[in-house]
Design a protein around this motif. Structure first.
Motif, PDB file in Angstrom:
ATOM      1  N   THR A 180       0.826  -1.209   0.000  1.00 52.46           N
ATOM      2  CA  THR A 180       0.000   0.000   0.000  1.00 52.46           C
ATOM      3  C   THR A 180       0.859   1.257   0.000  1.00 52.46           C
ATOM      4  OG1 THR A 180      -0.103  -0.077   2.411  1.00 52.46           O
ATOM      5  CG2 THR A 180      -1.910  -1.135   1.194  1.00 52.46           C
ATOM      6  N   GLY A 181       0.286   2.359  -0.480  1.00 55.32           N
ATOM      7  CA  GLY A 181       0.936   3.658  -0.311  1.00 55.32           C
ATOM      8  C   GLY A 181       1.448   4.313  -1.558  1.00 55.32           C
ATOM      9  N   SER A 182       1.634   3.578  -2.684  1.00 55.34           N
ATOM     10  CA  SER A 182       2.181   4.197  -3.891  1.00 55.34           C
ATOM     11  C   SER A 182       1.075   4.410  -4.908  1.00 55.34           C
ATOM     12  CB  SER A 182       3.282   3.310  -4.496  1.00 55.34           C
ATOM     13  OG  SER A 182       2.760   2.044  -4.828  1.00 55.34           O
ATOM     14  N   LEU A 183       1.128   5.554  -5.614  1.00 57.88           N
ATOM     15  CA  LEU A 183       0.140   5.892  -6.632  1.00 57.88           C
ATOM     16  C   LEU A 183       0.827   6.005  -7.982  1.00 57.88           C
ATOM     17  CD1 LEU A 183      -1.850   8.748  -4.811  1.00 57.88           C
ATOM     18  CD2 LEU A 183      -2.458   6.325  -4.939  1.00 57.88           C
ATOM     19  N   ASN A 184       0.156   5.527  -9.039  1.00 55.41           N
ATOM     20  CA  ASN A 184       0.721   5.705 -10.374  1.00 55.41           C
ATOM     21  C   ASN A 184       0.386   7.097 -10.896  1.00 55.41           C
ATOM     22  OD1 ASN A 184      -1.902   5.693 -11.498  1.00 55.41           O
ATOM     23  ND2 ASN A 184      -1.889   3.452 -11.678  1.00 55.41           N
ATOM     24  N   GLY A 185       0.824   7.385 -12.141  1.00 55.77           N
ATOM     25  CA  GLY A 185       0.659   8.739 -12.671  1.00 55.77           C
ATOM     26  C   GLY A 185      -0.786   9.188 -12.748  1.00 55.77           C
ATOM     27  N   ALA A 186      -1.665   8.354 -13.287  1.00 56.31           N
ATOM     28  CA  ALA A 186      -3.079   8.716 -13.401  1.00 56.31           C
ATOM     29  C   ALA A 186      -3.707   8.923 -12.031  1.00 56.31           C
ATOM     30  CB  ALA A 186      -3.828   7.639 -14.181  1.00 56.31           C
ATOM     31  N   GLN A 187      -3.347   8.054 -11.073  1.00 56.93           N
ATOM     32  CA  GLN A 187      -3.903   8.178  -9.724  1.00 56.93           C
ATOM     33  C   GLN A 187      -3.443   9.470  -9.049  1.00 56.93           C
ATOM     34  OE1 GLN A 187      -2.426   4.375  -8.356  1.00 56.93           O
ATOM     35  NE2 GLN A 187      -4.474   3.468  -8.336  1.00 56.93           N
ATOM     36  N   GLN A 188      -2.191   9.878  -9.276  1.00 60.96           N
ATOM     37  CA  GLN A 188      -1.706  11.137  -8.697  1.00 60.96           C
ATOM     38  C   GLN A 188      -2.468  12.334  -9.271  1.00 60.96           C
ATOM     39  OE1 GLN A 188       2.510  11.195  -9.344  1.00 60.96           O
ATOM     40  NE2 GLN A 188       2.926   9.535  -7.893  1.00 60.96           N
ATOM     41  N   ALA A 242     -16.122   5.423  -2.221  1.00 64.73           N
ATOM     42  CA  ALA A 242     -14.861   4.825  -2.688  1.00 64.73           C
ATOM     43  C   ALA A 242     -14.707   5.134  -4.171  1.00 64.73           C
ATOM     44  CB  ALA A 242     -14.882   3.322  -2.468  1.00 64.73           C
ATOM     45  N   LEU A 243     -13.578   5.726  -4.532  1.00 66.96           N
ATOM     46  CA  LEU A 243     -13.273   6.012  -5.941  1.00 66.96           C
ATOM     47  C   LEU A 243     -12.132   5.115  -6.394  1.00 66.96           C
ATOM     48  CD1 LEU A 243     -13.847   9.072  -4.471  1.00 66.96           C
ATOM     49  CD2 LEU A 243     -13.980   9.589  -6.924  1.00 66.96           C
ATOM     50  N   GLU A 244     -12.364   4.399  -7.478  1.00 68.43           N
ATOM     51  CA  GLU A 244     -11.378   3.449  -7.989  1.00 68.43           C
ATOM     52  C   GLU A 244     -11.027   3.811  -9.431  1.00 68.43           C
ATOM     53  OE1 GLU A 244     -10.060   1.437  -5.394  1.00 68.43           O
ATOM     54  OE2 GLU A 244     -10.506  -0.353  -6.586  1.00 68.43           O
ATOM     55  N   PHE A 245      -9.737   3.957  -9.720  1.00 66.20           N
ATOM     56  CA  PHE A 245      -9.285   4.123 -11.102  1.00 66.20           C
ATOM     57  C   PHE A 245      -9.044   2.732 -11.681  1.00 66.20           C
ATOM     58  CE2 PHE A 245      -5.825   4.460 -14.227  1.00 66.20           C
ATOM     59  CZ  PHE A 245      -6.444   5.305 -15.146  1.00 66.20           C
ATOM     60  N   LEU A 246      -9.727   2.399 -12.749  1.00 71.16           N
ATOM     61  CA  LEU A 246      -9.641   1.070 -13.352  1.00 71.16           C
ATOM     62  C   LEU A 246      -8.757   1.101 -14.584  1.00 71.16           C
ATOM     63  CD1 LEU A 246     -13.404  -0.010 -13.095  1.00 71.16           C
ATOM     64  CD2 LEU A 246     -11.560  -0.376 -11.450  1.00 71.16           C
ATOM     65  N   ASP A 247      -7.612   0.410 -14.492  1.00 72.73           N
ATOM     66  CA  ASP A 247      -6.703   0.398 -15.639  1.00 72.73           C
ATOM     67  C   ASP A 247      -7.056  -0.752 -16.581  1.00 72.73           C
ATOM     68  OD1 ASP A 247      -5.806  -1.893 -14.408  1.00 72.73           O
ATOM     69  OD2 ASP A 247      -3.920  -1.026 -13.704  1.00 72.73           O
ATOM     70  N   LEU A 248      -6.175  -1.024 -17.525  1.00 67.89           N
ATOM     71  CA  LEU A 248      -6.426  -2.048 -18.540  1.00 67.89           C
ATOM     72  C   LEU A 248      -6.772  -3.398 -17.944  1.00 67.89           C
ATOM     73  CD1 LEU A 248      -3.503  -1.244 -21.005  1.00 67.89           C
ATOM     74  CD2 LEU A 248      -5.913  -1.282 -21.636  1.00 67.89           C
ATOM     75  N   ARG A 249      -6.143  -3.736 -16.813  1.00 65.05           N
ATOM     76  CA  ARG A 249      -6.306  -5.067 -16.238  1.00 65.05           C
ATOM     77  C   ARG A 249      -7.715  -5.339 -15.743  1.00 65.05           C
ATOM     78  NH1 ARG A 249      -1.575  -4.494 -11.997  1.00 65.05           N
ATOM     79  NH2 ARG A 249      -2.624  -2.464 -11.919  1.00 65.05           N
ATOM     80  N   LYS A 254      -9.854  -7.787 -22.821  1.00 67.35           N
ATOM     81  CA  LYS A 254      -8.833  -7.254 -23.718  1.00 67.35           C
ATOM     82  C   LYS A 254      -9.421  -6.552 -24.930  1.00 67.35           C
ATOM     83  CE  LYS A 254      -4.408  -8.426 -25.699  1.00 67.35           C
ATOM     84  NZ  LYS A 254      -3.742  -7.438 -24.861  1.00 67.35           N
ATOM     85  N   ASN A 255     -10.545  -7.041 -25.415  1.00 66.55           N
ATOM     86  CA  ASN A 255     -11.070  -6.549 -26.691  1.00 66.55           C
ATOM     87  C   ASN A 255     -12.264  -5.612 -26.561  1.00 66.55           C
ATOM     88  OD1 ASN A 255     -12.341  -8.958 -25.721  1.00 66.55           O
ATOM     89  ND2 ASN A 255     -13.464  -9.088 -27.643  1.00 66.55           N
ATOM     90  N   VAL A 256     -12.917  -5.589 -25.416  1.00 66.46           N
ATOM     91  CA  VAL A 256     -14.097  -4.735 -25.226  1.00 66.46           C
ATOM     92  C   VAL A 256     -14.055  -4.128 -23.822  1.00 66.46           C
ATOM     93  CG1 VAL A 256     -15.628  -5.915 -26.846  1.00 66.46           C
ATOM     94  CG2 VAL A 256     -15.432  -6.758 -24.506  1.00 66.46           C
ATOM     95  N   PRO A 257     -14.695  -2.960 -23.630  1.00 67.18           N
ATOM     96  CA  PRO A 257     -14.684  -2.321 -22.305  1.00 67.18           C
ATOM     97  C   PRO A 257     -15.693  -2.967 -21.356  1.00 67.18           C
ATOM     98  CG  PRO A 257     -15.910  -0.966 -23.856  1.00 67.18           C
ATOM     99  CD  PRO A 257     -15.354  -2.102 -24.647  1.00 67.18           C
ATOM    100  N   HIS A 258     -15.503  -4.266 -21.139  1.00 70.56           N
ATOM    101  CA  HIS A 258     -16.403  -5.034 -20.269  1.00 70.56           C
ATOM    102  C   HIS A 258     -15.667  -5.364 -18.979  1.00 70.56           C
ATOM    103  CE1 HIS A 258     -19.580  -7.892 -19.200  1.00 70.56           C
ATOM    104  NE2 HIS A 258     -18.617  -8.771 -18.914  1.00 70.56           N
ATOM    105  N   LEU A 259     -16.245  -4.986 -17.839  1.00 70.81           N
ATOM    106  CA  LEU A 259     -15.600  -5.160 -16.540  1.00 70.81           C
ATOM    107  C   LEU A 259     -15.413  -6.648 -16.230  1.00 70.81           C
ATOM    108  CD1 LEU A 259     -14.642  -3.330 -14.178  1.00 70.81           C
ATOM    109  CD2 LEU A 259     -16.834  -3.829 -13.070  1.00 70.81           C
ATOM    110  N   PRO A 293     -13.078   4.354 -15.357  1.00 68.19           N
ATOM    111  CA  PRO A 293     -12.373   3.552 -16.368  1.00 68.19           C
ATOM    112  C   PRO A 293     -11.261   4.348 -17.039  1.00 68.19           C
ATOM    113  CG  PRO A 293     -14.770   3.460 -16.675  1.00 68.19           C
ATOM    114  CD  PRO A 293     -14.484   4.578 -15.720  1.00 68.19           C
ATOM    115  N   HIS A 294     -10.166   3.703 -17.321  1.00 69.23           N
ATOM    116  CA  HIS A 294      -9.015   4.369 -17.953  1.00 69.23           C
ATOM    117  C   HIS A 294      -9.382   4.949 -19.306  1.00 69.23           C
ATOM    118  CE1 HIS A 294      -8.084   1.315 -21.082  1.00 69.23           C
ATOM    119  NE2 HIS A 294      -8.723   0.503 -20.235  1.00 69.23           N
TER     120      HIS A 294
END
Length: 788
Positions: free
Chosen positions: A636-644, A721-728, A732-737, A759-760
């Motif tokens: 815990t504790g580190s944020l990526n660029g989009a999250q910052q 709760a706010l969640e940034f959802l990346d590619l994972r 892979k082929n459609v924006p389906h959670l 969503p990213h």
């Protein structure tokens, strides 16, 4: 009278030189104490030796060799002995008069004495046997088939004739020992229907063999490997036989069985545990490279730290003595052991000609601390590309990508050539993919494919090919195809619907141990097939009788992925959260590499959390507090660029940094990117203005009725709760959670959060390309009516 006188001398000569009984000479042979005594008898009696005595001489000589250890065997010396040549010539002259059993036995023994397959004697014996083929009994036929296998005549017309004889006479065969030999021999020439007939016949005859006949069981498993059919009922019966004879299994047998199990993806915790114990005890016994390599390959991937060190230090001492094949085997095992040593990689790349060998060597080079391949190595790869299957092409591409990533370290022109090589790999891969019209053949190449290159270059075309061939999906291959789709993260509803349909229609033919693979893509990709409840219900019902014998790891993963899809079968959950089962699981975790062991423990924790949150009526206790504290303290504790970016904008939108919390741990240890609290008038509450310490684990009681997070706040307030959802988080082929992100949202809502998922592809879209647009987007998500 004159006619009689003329005949009598000839007749007398015949009977003078051929004794009325061959028993005395055979008895003398059987009493010989070494090969020289046998050869003396041959020399003294070569003029009168009968075909039976010739066969006995071969047998006696071979018995002496079988009694010797490998280091003391002197096969070449025996073969080159002058009297062996005498025996050779006698065989040529008398083979026509040999009975069937004697003829085939002599053929078998000439090969044991290293007489070449193209030798005139061997060719003559094979021809004579072919002439008699239809009259051979099952024992002689099986031995003859093994002679052909020894000569690599798997696809010969003669082997085809044997396959036809077995097919015509299958109903009358009652000898499983002979049948198992034949099954292995003809496996390359059997149709799917014939394979099923052989499997059914084997099941019928299995109880006729003694429990100590492990060689028959090993050949059955080898046949299943050859036809690439993980038929669990037979595998389980063979496995029980291996376990009951474990003390009698030598290195060769254990090594072979482990290799077969690996190919069939059949997991037996009990066998691995016992094999590890036996193999560890063998470490001091072998100092010959061939034997020690076999031990290294078998034991290495499951060895503990101490045994691993011992194996590696010994193999390094032998490295100069290893053949190319042995070095390849060692490097393959080292990859599974997660270790490398450049001292084992010599000039083998320059002398290897098989694509599979070259791909292993190239992969090993690419994973060294300073990977580099010269122009000669690149040329070697290019030369074999037309012969490569998809596995080899994928392995080469993965290695080339590693070199390109490290290319900046070197000031030469090889990087450009590597890029051209990558283009060629892409070309040959698409070309090979387009040739397939048989799903089973395609699946054999797809089953172990993975990596970024495959996902980027071939995945879409591969899925399209699978869709074209999906009418060939059946109860035999459905689990494998489902497993591939799970790994691909590619949502193709037509393929998934077909998998569900085949499972429902052919469930009685599908082994329960395959159910996990069939369910997996639906959970991972968060997709409900038509007749959802019937599909999952049927699969789980089919599995229920086998819960007590299912591999512990498989059971944990099954429970977790069913939980993702909101299925919590009570029998399954009660089986897993049981003291006896958890004890078995702990024992198995000790045999796994650290990464896999951690993964299993995390999945068990996540299943425990899901059951506590979604099925409190089961009254399963939460017992992962200490594990989570150790595990999440590191993460815990580190944020990526989009999250910052989002963090700073949230502070502006909410009125200050004290109104938003980043990297928050919830009860039951879910992590969320950001948390904020709104009062009943939808105004942000600064942290510190109420009595809950956030950003740290709240003080909690781990009972089934754990209070919701919101219950700790003033009335009317709302925790978000706010969640940034990346590619994972998406297919892979459609924006389906995907399923895991959907389950997390479900859990957070149970805990009292309003969940906002960003969503990213929305955050990075052209619509939100300016700071103002992103600020408005966040305001709308947090304060807008009903939007989340």
């Amino acid at each position: 009278m004159l006619r009689l006188k003329a005949i009598c001398p000839f007749s007398w000569r015949v009977f003078h030189f051929r004794p009325f009984s061959c028993e005395p000479l055979i008895s003398q042979m059987e009493k010989c104490k070494d090969e020289e005594q046998v050869f003396d008898l041959i020399e003294k009696n070569k003029a009168i030796l009968s075909e039976e005595q010739v066969g006995c001489a071969f047998n006696t000589l071979w018995q002496f060799q079988k009694q010797k250890t490998s280091s003391l065997k002197n096969i070449e010396c025996i073969r080159d002995h002058p009297q062996f040549l005498t025996l050779y010539n006698l065989t040529v002259n008398k083979m026509e008069f040999m009975n069937d059993d004697n003829l085939v036995n002599v053929l078998y023994l000439t090969r044991q004495f290293a007489v070449e397959a193209h030798d005139p004697l061997v060719e003559a014996l094979v021809t004579e046997a072919w002439r008699r083929l239809e009259r051979f009994d099952i024992q002689v036929l099986s031995k003859f088939s093994s002679c052909l296998v020894d000569q690599h005549l798997y696809f010969s017309p003669l082997m085809g004739k044997i396959a036809d004889i077995v097919h015509r006479n299958l109903e009358t065969i009652q000898d499983l020992r002979s049948l198992s030999v034949l099954m292995v021999s003809i496996s390359s020439l059997t149709s799917q229907h014939f394979q099923e007939q052989l499997v059914n016949k084997t099941e019928c005859l299995f109880d006729t063999i003694d429990s100590s006949q492990v060689n028959i069981a090993r050949r059955i498993v080898q046949f299943l490997r050859n036809i690439k059919y993980s038929y669990y009922p037979l595998l389980e019966r063979c496995n029980k036989m291996f376990l009951s004879n474990m003390n009698n299994l030598d290195l060769e047998s254990i090594s072979k069985i482990l290799s077969l199990y690996h190919s069939l993806q059949f997991h037996s915790f009990e066998f691995v545990l016992m094999a590890k114990k036996s193999l560890t005890e063998m470490i001091p016994l072998f100092d010959h490279p061939a034997s020690f390599v076999k031990l290294f390959v078998a034991l290495g991937p499951m060895a503990g730290p101490e045994e691993k060190t011992q194996l590696e230090s010994t193999i390094l001492l032998m490295s100069e003595e290893l053949t190319g094949q042995q070095a390849l085997a060692v490097m393959g095992a080292m990859e599974e052991m997660e270790t490398r040593d450049s001292r084992l990689i010599k000039n083998y790349l320059k002398i290897s000609v098989k694509p599979s060998e070259i791909s292993v060597l190239v992969s090993a080079i690419s994973m060294l601390p300073s990977p580099r391949l010269d122009e000669a190595g690149i040329s070697r790869i290019e030369a074999v590309l037309p012969q490569c299957d998809l596995n080899d092409l994928n392995s080469f591409a993965t290695s080339v990508l590693r070199w390109i990533q490290c290319g900046h370290m070197y000031l030469d022109n090889t990087t450009g050539k590597q890029l051209k090589l990558l283009q060629k790999l892409d070309h040959y891969s698409h070309q090979r993919l387009q040739k397939y019209n048989n799903l089973n053949l395609l699946w054999e190449e797809l089953r172990s494919l993975k990596g970024d290159w495959f996902a980027e270059s071939l995945l879409e075309d591969t899925i399209a090919t699978l869709q074209c061939l999906m009418d060939q999906i059946n109860y035999i291959n459905v689990a494998g195809i489902a497993s591939f789709i799970s790994r691909s993260n590619y949502l193709n509803t037509l393929l998934l619907d077909k998998i569900a349909s085949v499972a429902l229609q052919q469930i009685e033919k599908i082994h329960p141990f395959s159910i996990f693979s069939i369910i997996l893509p639906f959970s991972i990709l968060n997709y409900d097939p038509p007749q959802r409840d019937e599909f999952f219900g049927t699969c789980i019902q089919h599995l229920n009788p086998y819960l007590s014998i299912l591999d512990p790891l498989m059971l944990v993963f099954l429970g977790f992925y069913l939980a993702i899809h909101e299925y919590f079968p009570e029998n399954l959950i009660k089986t897993i959260f049981n003291i006896k089962f958890l004890g078995r699981l702990d024992s198995q975790l000790e045999l796994l590499c650290s990464s896999l062991s951690t993964r299993v423990q995390v999945r068990l924790m996540e299943l425990n959390r899901a059951v506590c949150l979604e099925c409190p009526e089961y009254q399963i206790p939460w017992f992962h507090d200490r594990f989570c504290q150790q595990h999440y303290n590191k993460d815990t504790g580190s944020l990526n660029g989009a999250q910052q970016q989002i963090y700073k904008m949230l502070a502006e939108v909410l009125g200050g940094m004290n109104c938003v919390k980043a990297s928050v741990l919830t009860p039951y240890y879910h992590t969320i990117d950001f948390e904020c609290i709104l009062d009943k008038r939808k105004k942000p509450l600064p942290y510190g203005s109420h009595n809950t310490t956030l950003g740290k684990m709240p003080e909690m009681h781990w009972e089934p009725n754990t209070p919701r997070v919101g219950s700790r706040l003033p009335p009317g307030t709302e925790r978000i709760a706010l969640e940034f959802l990346d590619l994972r988080a998406f297919c892979k082929n459609v924006p389906h959670l995907k399923g895991k992100s959907a389950m997390k949202k479900r859990h957070l809502e149970i805990l009292g959060y309003r969940v906002i998922q960003i969503p990213h592809f929305e955050w990075n879209s052209m619509v939100l390309s300016t700071k103002g647009a992103r600020m408005d987007y966040l305001r709308e998500c947090i304060f807008g009516d009903g939007k989340s």
